[in-house]
Every structure is written in structure tokens, then in C-alpha cells.
Design an enzyme around this catalytic site. Structure first.
Site: not given
Length: 398
Positions: A179, A276, A344
Site C-alpha cells: 500500500s 484494488d 489490497h
């Protein structure tokens, strides 16, 4: 305004489904103690609240004793004083509030059956407490409130702390992140190489860090505006790739991987979902673009999306693949795994990294794809078919 996706929640959701290897992993999970960087204050390398930065190190052994894997922790960003002050009083802005033990799983696991290529490496998790993907260098002080935007210095302080612990003699190294940490992998990849021996094999991996410079459903540049404020507030521009910033008319755009990737010299692997969920929820369909909540059901369950919403999602996937096309075509040393799961971060959770029912493309797990690429066993540039064709997906939607 702050953006944060709770990876812990995703991991918890992933553990709800049960398989024998998951039970084994849970019973034998590895917890690693935090190490504070005691010399960080001398470099001005402090978390948002002024606390010392930290990392977790689990030593390698055997054939992996001189190999190093560094993993940037993720956790969103803060791009204005209000959200950064709020963040400074949480584990995202202060080591005072962080857990002192961190579970290592997935790519950080020390179990050969769960992490076959990197289990015996020195594995390090860099804790995230600056709010700008380890890339800022500024301060805020109005006489009553003080914030340290020192991510770039934190990165340097941690590296300098690790070099005499063996990183300086590394034979192989992989810089990774998830991330906001995946974005940090793009931003620091070439710099990482400069610290290591010239004969070391150094490569980089970004997991869910390929944030697109794309318009939202209201045709606004939500992410571009967010990052522009972030770059300005935290003094990030000076630490962006100089080749990129001199090339673009708007240098702050070089925080987007799609613009800086072409200038990265170190071999790179991109692991990302084409759908995502962070970008789906915050960039493509941010609350500001959907005030009446027409997308709420679709966000919670892709099967609930109507035909128009599905078409928009497919368009987002196409944009991502087109943006990566030159990397796919021209990068001989690059690798990629772009699947069609609504997820994610997939490298840190055991069920998505390497397990009996992990996501696959062409019958290859993420761990196998990354390992094949890193060790040069075969070319690995996998792009999944469009949703809903992939039945191996773990659709992790918070």
C-alpha cells in the site's frame, strides 16, 4: 483529509475461511520484537509526534544468512495539518502507540512450507509513522502544535542502523512494501541499491502500491489533488526522482508510479490487483463523488454492481493495464502479477501469498511468481483475465 486502509481488518477477514495450512500457520505464527532506532534523533529522523522510529528484524539463517528482505509497512497518508495531528496520536504517527510485537507472515514468514524462497533471509518490517510513504522532509510548528514530517530521514536512519548489522554485506536484497509502503518501494528503490555492495543482487517489489493518476466517477482528479497537497505539506518533492521531476511540467506528479517507473534502474516487480479496493473506494469512487451512496452495495460486493458500474470498473482495469504496457513490453528485468481480485495487499497475508487455495494466474501463486522473477528461474509477467473469470480470488473487501 486522511486516507487509511486497515490491513489488519483485511488479514482478519482472510482468516475467516479455514484450511489445514491456515490452522498450522496460526498455531506457529512468528512474533518479532520492535527495535527503536536510538541514533535517529541525531539525524532529525522522528515520527510525526517526535517519537523514535522503529523496525522489526528477524535474523536469517543457513543459505539465507547474508540475504535481506525489507518490507515497508503501509497505512495511508495525511495531507493536511488536521489529519496529521490526528494521525500523530495513533500507531500511524507514533511508535508510542504501536504494538511492540509484530506478526511476520506471508513474505515475512520463517516457515519454508509457507514462504519457500525467502523464509531463511533476514527479514525486516519498517514501521510507518510519517504519513508520506517515508519520503517527506519538513516540519510544522505554530507555537502550540509540532509535527515532524521526516519520512526520508527515517528511511535513512533505519538503513544506517541495519548496515552494521549485516545489511552492508548483503549478497541478495529485496526492498518491498504494501500500500503506502508499496509506493515507498517505488520512491526508494534506486536509493536502496546505493547503500549495498556493488556485487549484491538488489531488486524491488511493490504490493498494491501502483496508485493511478486517474479521474474519479465525477471526472475529478481526486488522487492527484490529494497527492499535490501531500507533497507540498510534507516536503516530498525534493526527494522525488530528479529525472522525473525535471521531465514533467508538474513535478509533484512524480509521486505516481506510472510517471517515475520509467526512470527506476533497479529490477522491479509490480504486484497489484486490477480492481484494488483502496483505489476503487477512495480514488475511483470516493465519497465526494458519490454523495448519495449509489455505489455502496457495489463496493461491498462486486456481484451487486449493475451493468454501468461493472463497465466503469472494467474501464479502471483497462487504464491500469494500459499504463503498465510499456513496462510489460520493454522491461527485461521487470516482473508483474496483476490479478482480478477485489483485494489490497496480498504479499503479507499467508492465504494470498502462498497456500493451497491462494490466488493464481496460469496456476502460479504470487509467491511462486515473485520467486521465479527474483531468482531468474523464468520470465514472470502475469496479467489476469477480467472479473469475474478468476475463481481463485480472495475478494477481501473491508
Amino acid at each position: 483529509m486522511g486516507m487509511e486502509l486497515n490491513v489488519v481488518v483485511l488479514a482478519a477477514l482472510a482468516m475467516l475461511t479455514c484450511a489445514p495450512w491456515r490452522v498450522y500457520s496460526e498455531e506457529h505464527r512468528l512474533s518479532v520484537k520492535m527495535t527503536l532506532v536510538q541514533n535517529a534523533s541525531a539525524l532529525g529522523a522522528l515520527c510525526l509526534d517526535g517519537s523514535l522510529p522503529a523496525y522489526h528484524l528477524h535474523r536469517g539463517f543457513g543459505a539465507g544468512a547474508r540475504n535481506w528482505l525489507l518490507q515497508f509497512e503501509g497505512g495511508g497518508w495525511c495531507n493536511d495539518i488536521e489529519s496529521c495531528l490526528e494521525r500523530a496520536n495513533t500507531r500511524r504517527g507514533s511508535t508510542r502507540y504501536m504494538t511492540k510485537l509484530e506478526v511476520f507472515s506471508g513474505i515475512l514468514s520463517n516457515n519454508a512450507s509457507l514462504n519457500p524462497d525467502f523464509y531463511n533471509w533476514n527479514r525486516v518490517k519498517l514501521r510507518y509513522c510519517d504519513g508520506a510513504s517515508f519520503a517527506g522532509d519538513a516540519m510544522f510548528d505554530n507555537g502550540t502544535s509540532l509535527l515532524y514530517f521526516r519520512g526520508q530521514r527515517i528511511w535513512k536512519a533505519i538503513i544506517l542502523d541495519l548496515l552494521p548489522k549485516g545489511l552492508g554485506q548483503a549478497r541478495k536484497a529485496l526492498l518491498s512494501g504494501c500500500s503506502a509502503g508499496g509506493l515507498a518501494s517505488f520512491l526508494h528503490c534506486d536509493n536502496f541499491t546505493k547503500y549495498l555492495p556493488t556485487n549484491a543482487s538488489v531488486k524491488c517489489l511493490s504490493d498494491a502500491g501502483f496508485f493511478l493518476d486517474a479521474r474519479d466517477i465525477g471526472l475529478n482528479h481526486t488522487m492527484r489533488s490529494f497527492y499535490k497537497d501531500l507533497v507540498s505539506l510534507q516536503g516530498v518533492e525534493q526527494n522525488l526522482d530528479k529525472n522525473c521531476t525535471s521531465y514533467l511540467n508538474f513535478p509533484e506528479l512524480c509521486i505516481f508510479p506510472q510517471y517515475t517507473l520509467r526512470f527506476i534502474q533497479t529490477p522491479f516487480f509490480i504486484l497489484n490487483s486490477a480492481y484494488d479496493v483502496f483505489q476503487f473506494h477512495h480514488a475511483l469512487v470516493p465519497p465526494s463523488a458519490d454523495p448519495h451512496g449509489h455505489w455502496n452495495h457495489c463496493k461491498l460486493d462486486p456481484a451487486a454492481c449493475d451493468a454501468n458500474q461493472t463497465a466503469i470498473l472494467q474501464g479502471f482495469r483497462r487504464d491500469m493495464i494500459v499504463t503498465m504496457f510499456s513496462f510489460y513490453e520493454s522491461s527485461r528485468r521487470g516482473g508483474m502479477f496483476i490479478n482480478s481480485c477485489f483485494a489490497h495487499c496480498q504479499s503479507e497475508s499467508q492465504d494470498t501469498w502462498f497456500g493451497v487455495d491462494s490466488p493464481r494466474i496460469h496456476d502460479k501463486t504470487i509467491a511462486e511468481a515473485v520467486g521465479d522473477w527474483y531468482f531468474g528461474r523464468r520470465v514472470t509477467k502475469e496479467i489476469d483475465c477480467a472479473y469475474p473469470c478468476d475463481t481463485t480470488c480472495h475478494n477481501l473487501i473491508p
